[in-house]
Design an enzyme around this catalytic site. Structure first.
Site, PDB file in Angstrom:
ATOM      1  CB  CYS A 172      37.195  44.060  54.527  1.00 38.17           C
ATOM      2  SG  CYS A 172      38.673  44.743  55.316  1.00 38.17           S
ATOM      3  CG  ASN A 178      33.117  46.884  53.904  1.00 32.48           C
ATOM      4  OD1 ASN A 178      34.192  47.320  53.538  1.00 32.48           O
ATOM      5  ND2 ASN A 178      32.006  47.019  53.188  1.00 32.48           N
ATOM      6  CB  SER A 202      36.138  60.017  45.348  1.00 26.39           C
ATOM      7  OG  SER A 202      35.381  60.271  44.188  1.00 26.39           O
TER       8      SER A 202
END
Length: 621
Positions: free
Chosen positions: A2, A72, A355
């Site tokens: 976010c 976040n 990743s």
């Protein structure tokens, strides 16, 4: 994943300002947004729905409504923490990881941070006490920026959001520019925008009554052990990685993976069970710049759908202004633009991907870490002889084999290594910059070098990269380029238990027989073909060396180097000489040229354009 922002303190028109702060980073959360407003605080939130799609909206409140959270990131052990907090009497209204942070802070205070497994930046406002607590994760995966003005704190996930606050006046921080020219990224706590700071990795802040306090709660430290067999260490590494990947797959939406063909992303693809992999390469630029073939072969072996994107020079150039705007600050790493395309390719199909960021820093993966052993052949000589040989080598024009070896062999580790990039050395910066400070890269890194001085040289280099290169370059571009496309990039190697395993690895379990990250490669060999687990580190190469010698790019860069902004900051004759020497093929100055050009393009966007910065709908062409 976010975007968060806020204004702590009374200010006129806060609601309108907060709305602009949220809107300008809508890319971080296109699935919705909301705000909290009181006389003392205003908190904003933009949401990318990954976990608890129905009830995970923020700002999030405790039972009484006197504490408010904006967050976040992702907490991968939130279910375990939730169970513990329920037993301690806390009541939950959702199944989100966000609410675990809220109640966890009520129970443990700042000690909660070391109980978390994940990536995070969050701010928690206590309305009754009138105080804000904010924190950033251990390695700096998620960003947090702030400024203090007139006893008010303004914070956000991205700098561009803070720029919407009318009380802030933009000014370039020239101290950041000078260090950037060496490191290729923004290395100081104070960003390129004067007065705006980053909350450093492993730090939290407390703000009350106009007073700010910042505290370090974590710093990565390597403590190599002695002994242990290859089988033992490879087994521990593989187990830690598998467990971390399992946690990183927790999601209420589909998870994909990036796949370059190297050992890091290949290992994640093999153990995750993801059924879609994404890779990019450069069209018609040769095998050095295209790993799509090897990635495709591995994907086929693993039974994974292979999604490829080929980038042309024209596409790369056209994307530059937009990508630079999303980066917030100059970044002299051209692979950030390639990552922009990779994230864009994946975002059309999934919301989150795995990743391999952090593997090289933790397990010793960069080829430069082998340099200490290579330099042993010359460093037995007295320092005076080595320096004289280096001085003579430096006077030889052009690219001569062995010249760089002699020059680096004359330097101590602290003099020659500031990270994976060392763009302009002090004497070069003196020729380039019109206004200079006295702070050198070695001055900044000195305290850290002092703390790790007992380690082997390669381990010291790793330590520098863990604390500086990883958050400043690798993780910054991953966050910005992923979020630019509303894509959450998850990094399983940067898990606390993986870190605890990697930090204990003996030196010879990282560097052996001229190979890097030895233990990780042996672990990967259990689930991957040997040709993949043994593949040499290649990085994310971009053909800027070649492009900068071609007319279209050369003329574009030359125009920038000859312009007014370049004249304000730099000695233009020196810049133009670098460009001409590169174009002629006498020297490879591509990284130096790109670093300066990236700064000039950033300056054009943020200081020579509209007050709110460059946006997708605008054009710089």
């Amino acid at each position: 994943m976010c975007g968060i922002c806020g204004i702590i303190g009374g200010a006129d028109g806060r609601e309108e300002v907060l709305e602009r702060m949220m809107e300008i980073m809508k890319h971080r959360g296109p699935d919705g947004g909301d705000a909290y407003l009181s006389e003392k605080a205003a908190l904003g939130f933009r949401r990318l729905s990954i976990i608890d799609l129905e009830q995970g909206m923020q700002p999030m409140y405790n039972e009484t409504g006197n504490r408010v959270l904006v967050f976040n990131g992702e907490i991968y052990n939130y279910l375990k923490l939730r169970e513990i907090l329920l037993k301690k009497g806390h009541s939950f209204r959702s199944h989100s990881d966000s609410e675990v942070l809220l109640h966890g802070y009520e129970e443990y205070g700042s000690k909660l941070l070391l109980k978390l497994r994940g990536m995070f930046s969050f701010a928690l406002w206590d309305e009754e006490k009138g105080e804000l607590f904010a924190a950033r994760d251990f390695f700096g995966i998620k960003p947090f920026y702030y400024t203090v003005m007139d006893q008010m704190l303004v914070f956000a996930s991205e700098i561009k959001s803070i720029l919407e606050y009318p009380g802030y006046q933009r000014k370039v921080n020239e101290a950041a520019l000078e260090q950037y020219l060496s490191f290729q990224y923004s290395v100081l706590p104070e960003t390129f925008f004067k007065g705006i700071f980053q909350l450093l990795p492993g730090h939290y802040l407390h703000f009350k009554n106009g007073k700010l306090r910042v505290v370090k709660y974590f710093e990565p430290e390597l403590e190599p052990e002695q002994g242990g067999t290859r089988k033992k260490w490879a087994g521990e590494v593989l187990q830690a990685v598998k467990q971390s990947v399992d946690r990183h797959l927790v999601s209420d939406v589909k998870v994909g993976c990036f796949l370059s063909g190297g050992v890091d992303s290949s290992l994640l693809a093999a153990v995750s069970g993801c059924d879609e992999a994404y890779t990019v390469g450069f069209e018609n630029e040769g095998g050095l710049y295209d790993e799509t073939g090897s990635a495709g072969k591995l994907a086929q072996e693993l039974g994974i759908s292979d999604c490829r994107k080929y980038i042309t020079k024209e596409e790369f150039a056209a994307a530059l202004p937009e990508a630079v705007w999303y980066l917030d600050e100059p970044l002299g790493d051209a692979s950030a633009i390639a990552l922009w395309f990779l994230a864009g390719e994946a975002s059309g199909k999934v919301k989150t991907v795995l990743s391999g960021e952090g593997s090289d820093e933790l397990f010793g993966g960069y080829n430069i870490y082998l340099e200490p052993d290579m330099l042993k052949m010359i460093q037995w000589l007295p320092a005076g002889i080595r320096k004289k040989a280096a001085s003579l080598a430096g006077k030889i024009p052009g690219r001569i084999k062995g010249k760089g070896y002699l020059k680096r062999g004359a330097l101590t580790l602290r003099e020659r290594y500031i990270g994976n990039a060392y763009i302009f050395h002090p004497e070069e910066r003196a020729c380039l910059l019109k206004r200079r400070t006295v702070v050198q890269p070695g001055d900044l890194l000195g305290p850290l070098y002092d703390r790790v001085s007992g380690l082997a040289d390669a381990d010291q280099m790793q330590s520098i990269d863990l604390c500086y290169w990883l958050p400043g370059d690798i993780l910054k571009k991953a966050d910005r380029m992923g979020m630019a496309h509303s894509l959450e990039i998850r990094v399983p190697f940067l898990d606390l238990e993986v870190y605890e395993t990697a930090r204990r690895l003996p030196h010879d379990m990282k560097f052996r027989h001229g190979h890097t990250k030895y233990a990780l490669r042996r672990a990967a060999a259990e689930v991957l073909p040997e040709k993949v687990s043994a593949r040499k580190k290649r990085g994310f190469p971009v053909p800027i060396r070649r492009w900068l010698r071609e007319d279209d790019w050369y003329l574009q860069v030359r125009e920038a180097f000859a312009g007014k902004t370049a004249a304000h900051y730099f000695h233009r004759d020196y810049l133009l000489a670098l460009l001409e020497a590169h174009r002629s093929g006498k020297e490879d100055h591509s990284r130096k040229i790109w670093t300066v050009y990236s700064f000039l393009l950033w300056h054009r966007i943020y200081f020579e354009g509209e007050a709110s910065g460059w946006k997708r709908s605008e054009s710089l062409s």
